[in-house]
Design a protein around this motif. Structure first.
Motif, PDB file in Angstrom:
ATOM      1  N   LEU A 119      -7.912 -19.220 -23.550  1.00 30.00           N
ATOM      2  CA  LEU A 119      -8.531 -19.061 -24.869  1.00 30.00           C
ATOM      3  C   LEU A 119      -8.021 -17.799 -25.560  1.00 30.00           C
ATOM      4  O   LEU A 119      -7.597 -17.849 -26.712  1.00 30.00           O
ATOM      5  CB  LEU A 119     -10.055 -19.026 -24.744  1.00 30.00           C
ATOM      6  N   THR A 120      -8.035 -16.675 -24.857  1.00 30.08           N
ATOM      7  CA  THR A 120      -7.596 -15.423 -25.482  1.00 30.08           C
ATOM      8  C   THR A 120      -6.088 -15.442 -25.768  1.00 30.08           C
ATOM      9  O   THR A 120      -5.653 -14.947 -26.800  1.00 30.08           O
ATOM     10  CB  THR A 120      -7.962 -14.200 -24.618  1.00 30.08           C
ATOM     11  N   THR A 121      -5.306 -16.057 -24.885  1.00 26.67           N
ATOM     12  CA  THR A 121      -3.861 -16.168 -25.116  1.00 26.67           C
ATOM     13  C   THR A 121      -3.583 -17.027 -26.339  1.00 26.67           C
ATOM     14  O   THR A 121      -2.749 -16.669 -27.181  1.00 26.67           O
ATOM     15  CB  THR A 121      -3.155 -16.759 -23.879  1.00 26.67           C
ATOM     16  N   ALA A 122      -4.286 -18.146 -26.453  1.00 21.14           N
ATOM     17  CA  ALA A 122      -4.097 -19.033 -27.605  1.00 21.14           C
ATOM     18  C   ALA A 122      -4.532 -18.350 -28.904  1.00 21.14           C
ATOM     19  O   ALA A 122      -3.834 -18.440 -29.919  1.00 21.14           O
ATOM     20  CB  ALA A 122      -4.869 -20.331 -27.401  1.00 21.14           C
ATOM     21  N   LEU A 123      -5.660 -17.647 -28.871  1.00 20.89           N
ATOM     22  CA  LEU A 123      -6.113 -16.929 -30.071  1.00 20.89           C
ATOM     23  C   LEU A 123      -5.135 -15.823 -30.459  1.00 20.89           C
ATOM     24  O   LEU A 123      -4.840 -15.637 -31.641  1.00 20.89           O
ATOM     25  CB  LEU A 123      -7.499 -16.328 -29.845  1.00 20.89           C
ATOM     26  N   GLN A 124      -4.621 -15.106 -29.458  1.00 16.46           N
ATOM     27  CA  GLN A 124      -3.665 -14.032 -29.755  1.00 16.46           C
ATOM     28  C   GLN A 124      -2.376 -14.602 -30.328  1.00 16.46           C
ATOM     29  O   GLN A 124      -1.845 -14.084 -31.306  1.00 16.46           O
ATOM     30  CB  GLN A 124      -3.373 -13.211 -28.498  1.00 16.46           C
ATOM     31  N   ALA A 125      -1.870 -15.664 -29.730  1.00 19.15           N
ATOM     32  CA  ALA A 125      -0.636 -16.285 -30.228  1.00 19.15           C
ATOM     33  C   ALA A 125      -0.842 -16.812 -31.648  1.00 19.15           C
ATOM     34  O   ALA A 125       0.029 -16.649 -32.510  1.00 19.15           O
ATOM     35  CB  ALA A 125      -0.198 -17.417 -29.296  1.00 19.15           C
ATOM     36  N   ALA A 126      -1.995 -17.400 -31.901  1.00 18.12           N
ATOM     37  CA  ALA A 126      -2.282 -17.906 -33.244  1.00 18.12           C
ATOM     38  C   ALA A 126      -2.420 -16.760 -34.241  1.00 18.12           C
ATOM     39  O   ALA A 126      -1.960 -16.859 -35.380  1.00 18.12           O
ATOM     40  CB  ALA A 126      -3.545 -18.763 -33.234  1.00 18.12           C
ATOM     41  N   SER A 127      -3.037 -15.664 -33.826  1.00 21.79           N
ATOM     42  CA  SER A 127      -3.190 -14.532 -34.741  1.00 21.79           C
ATOM     43  C   SER A 127      -1.848 -13.862 -35.029  1.00 21.79           C
ATOM     44  O   SER A 127      -1.675 -13.249 -36.071  1.00 21.79           O
ATOM     45  CB  SER A 127      -4.205 -13.522 -34.210  1.00 21.79           C
ATOM     46  N   ASP A 128      -0.885 -14.004 -34.111  1.00 20.73           N
ATOM     47  CA  ASP A 128       0.466 -13.489 -34.331  1.00 20.73           C
ATOM     48  C   ASP A 128       1.351 -14.526 -35.032  1.00 20.73           C
ATOM     49  O   ASP A 128       2.556 -14.317 -35.188  1.00 20.73           O
ATOM     50  CB  ASP A 128       1.103 -13.088 -33.002  1.00 20.73           C
ATOM     51  N   ASN A 129       0.763 -15.649 -35.427  1.00 22.48           N
ATOM     52  CA  ASN A 129       1.436 -16.751 -36.124  1.00 22.48           C
ATOM     53  C   ASN A 129       2.605 -17.308 -35.306  1.00 22.48           C
ATOM     54  O   ASN A 129       3.629 -17.703 -35.852  1.00 22.48           O
ATOM     55  CB  ASN A 129       1.888 -16.324 -37.520  1.00 22.48           C
ATOM     56  N   GLU A 130       2.437 -17.362 -33.979  1.00 29.37           N
ATOM     57  CA  GLU A 130       3.450 -17.908 -33.080  1.00 29.37           C
ATOM     58  C   GLU A 130       3.199 -19.401 -32.892  1.00 29.37           C
ATOM     59  O   GLU A 130       2.719 -19.858 -31.862  1.00 29.37           O
ATOM     60  CB  GLU A 130       3.414 -17.165 -31.739  1.00 29.37           C
ATOM     61  N   ARG A 131       3.559 -20.156 -33.905  1.00 33.02           N
ATOM     62  CA  ARG A 131       3.296 -21.592 -33.957  1.00 33.02           C
ATOM     63  C   ARG A 131       3.830 -22.334 -32.736  1.00 33.02           C
ATOM     64  O   ARG A 131       3.147 -23.161 -32.152  1.00 33.02           O
ATOM     65  CB  ARG A 131       3.933 -22.147 -35.222  1.00 33.02           C
ATOM     66  N   GLU A 132       5.062 -22.043 -32.358  1.00 33.18           N
ATOM     67  CA  GLU A 132       5.691 -22.735 -31.222  1.00 33.18           C
ATOM     68  C   GLU A 132       4.977 -22.406 -29.904  1.00 33.18           C
ATOM     69  O   GLU A 132       4.807 -23.273 -29.051  1.00 33.18           O
ATOM     70  CB  GLU A 132       7.172 -22.380 -31.132  1.00 33.18           C
ATOM     71  N   ARG A 133       4.568 -21.155 -29.760  1.00 34.39           N
ATOM     72  CA  ARG A 133       3.857 -20.768 -28.534  1.00 34.39           C
ATOM     73  C   ARG A 133       2.510 -21.466 -28.451  1.00 34.39           C
ATOM     74  O   ARG A 133       2.114 -21.958 -27.392  1.00 34.39           O
ATOM     75  CB  ARG A 133       3.675 -19.260 -28.485  1.00 34.39           C
ATOM     76  N   VAL A 134       1.795 -21.523 -29.580  1.00 36.72           N
ATOM     77  CA  VAL A 134       0.505 -22.224 -29.615  1.00 36.72           C
ATOM     78  C   VAL A 134       0.721 -23.692 -29.275  1.00 36.72           C
ATOM     79  O   VAL A 134      -0.010 -24.264 -28.461  1.00 36.72           O
ATOM     80  CB  VAL A 134      -0.185 -22.058 -30.992  1.00 36.72           C
ATOM     81  N   HIS A 135       1.729 -24.283 -29.891  1.00 42.66           N
ATOM     82  CA  HIS A 135       2.034 -25.696 -29.620  1.00 42.66           C
ATOM     83  C   HIS A 135       2.328 -25.905 -28.131  1.00 42.66           C
ATOM     84  O   HIS A 135       1.826 -26.861 -27.532  1.00 42.66           O
ATOM     85  CB  HIS A 135       3.228 -26.142 -30.466  1.00 42.66           C
ATOM     86  N   GLY A 136       3.108 -25.012 -27.536  1.00 35.96           N
ATOM     87  CA  GLY A 136       3.436 -25.123 -26.113  1.00 35.96           C
ATOM     88  C   GLY A 136       2.208 -24.984 -25.220  1.00 35.96           C
ATOM     89  O   GLY A 136       2.072 -25.706 -24.230  1.00 35.96           O
ATOM     90  N   LEU A 137       1.323 -24.055 -25.559  1.00 28.83           N
ATOM     91  CA  LEU A 137       0.096 -23.882 -24.773  1.00 28.83           C
ATOM     92  C   LEU A 137      -0.766 -25.137 -24.832  1.00 28.83           C
ATOM     93  O   LEU A 137      -1.302 -25.589 -23.821  1.00 28.83           O
ATOM     94  CB  LEU A 137      -0.709 -22.686 -25.297  1.00 28.83           C
ATOM     95  N   ILE A 138      -0.899 -25.691 -26.022  1.00 32.32           N
ATOM     96  CA  ILE A 138      -1.763 -26.853 -26.219  1.00 32.32           C
ATOM     97  C   ILE A 138      -1.165 -28.105 -25.585  1.00 32.32           C
ATOM     98  O   ILE A 138      -1.893 -28.925 -25.011  1.00 32.32           O
ATOM     99  CB  ILE A 138      -2.051 -27.061 -27.719  1.00 32.32           C
ATOM    100  N   ALA A 139       0.135 -28.234 -25.647  1.00 26.73           N
ATOM    101  CA  ALA A 139       0.798 -29.435 -25.105  1.00 26.73           C
ATOM    102  C   ALA A 139       0.538 -29.628 -23.615  1.00 26.73           C
ATOM    103  O   ALA A 139       0.534 -30.758 -23.123  1.00 26.73           O
ATOM    104  CB  ALA A 139       2.301 -29.360 -25.378  1.00 26.73           C
ATOM    105  N   GLU A 140       0.296 -28.548 -22.898  1.00 27.66           N
ATOM    106  CA  GLU A 140       0.082 -28.612 -21.452  1.00 27.66           C
ATOM    107  C   GLU A 140      -1.356 -28.965 -21.063  1.00 27.66           C
ATOM    108  O   GLU A 140      -1.638 -29.211 -19.899  1.00 27.66           O
ATOM    109  CB  GLU A 140       0.443 -27.260 -20.818  1.00 27.66           C
ATOM    110  N   LEU A 141      -2.274 -28.987 -22.023  1.00 24.39           N
ATOM    111  CA  LEU A 141      -3.693 -29.177 -21.728  1.00 24.39           C
ATOM    112  C   LEU A 141      -4.068 -30.650 -21.637  1.00 24.39           C
ATOM    113  O   LEU A 141      -3.399 -31.507 -22.216  1.00 24.39           O
ATOM    114  CB  LEU A 141      -4.543 -28.515 -22.814  1.00 24.39           C
ATOM    115  N   ASP A 142      -5.165 -30.915 -20.937  1.00 25.04           N
ATOM    116  CA  ASP A 142      -5.683 -32.289 -20.964  1.00 25.04           C
ATOM    117  C   ASP A 142      -6.467 -32.478 -22.263  1.00 25.04           C
ATOM    118  O   ASP A 142      -6.762 -31.532 -22.990  1.00 25.04           O
ATOM    119  CB  ASP A 142      -6.505 -32.613 -19.722  1.00 25.04           C
ATOM    120  N   PHE A 143      -6.775 -33.717 -22.566  1.00 26.95           N
ATOM    121  CA  PHE A 143      -7.350 -34.061 -23.863  1.00 26.95           C
ATOM    122  C   PHE A 143      -8.692 -33.374 -24.108  1.00 26.95           C
ATOM    123  O   PHE A 143      -8.964 -32.904 -25.212  1.00 26.95           O
ATOM    124  CB  PHE A 143      -7.508 -35.587 -23.983  1.00 26.95           C
TER     125      PHE A 143
END
Length: 138
Positions: A79-103
């Motif tokens: 959660l904190t990694t995703a929020l930090q990446a999103a706050s840094d506008n790291e779209r690709e990193r956020v996408h990569g984090l989310i892609a690995e998650l279950d639904f």
């Protein structure tokens, strides 16, 4: 659980990881009061958009999804990694984090981001200071 200014941040993050709207509200209030409200709102929108896109990429799971009464808590580090990446506008990193998650985790993250975005909108309009309960309404 009622969250206050005295609630430790780790308890607040645990509440957010459990998709607790009140925890998201208090987190957003603190960020707004610290001058980071606009950044959090942008991050929440990015996080929600990426999670929603990931949900749409899985139509079979989306159709079969039943919204639970209560989510299993997300990993707080995620959660904190995703929020930090999103706050840094790291779209690709956020996408990569989310892609690995279950639904279910994607849906929980989308809900958390939605709660944060709504809280940021509210604080942007009305401020982040709690009203005095003894103050007269009129």
């Amino acid at each position: 659980m009622a969250y206050t200014e005295d609630t430790p941040m780790n308890s607040l993050l645990a509440g957010m990881a459990s998709v607790d709207a009140e925890a998201c509200q208090e987190f957003a209030r603190r960020q707004h009061a610290a001058g980071h409200g606009a950044d959090l709102q942008t991050a929440a929108r990015l996080l929600h958009d990426q999670a929603f896109a990931a949900q749409l990429d899985r139509p079979a799971e989306l159709v079969a999804w039943k919204y639970p009464e209560r989510f299993e808590p997300l990993d707080q580090t995620l959660l904190t990694t995703a929020l930090q990446a999103a706050s840094d506008n790291e779209r690709e990193r956020v996408h990569g984090l989310i892609a690995e998650l279950d639904f279910a985790d994607i849906t929980a993250l989308s809900s958390i981001a939605n709660h944060l975005a709504r809280a940021c909108e509210q604080f942007g309009r009305f401020g982040a200071y709690r009203p005095d309960p003894q103050q007269s309404l009129f």
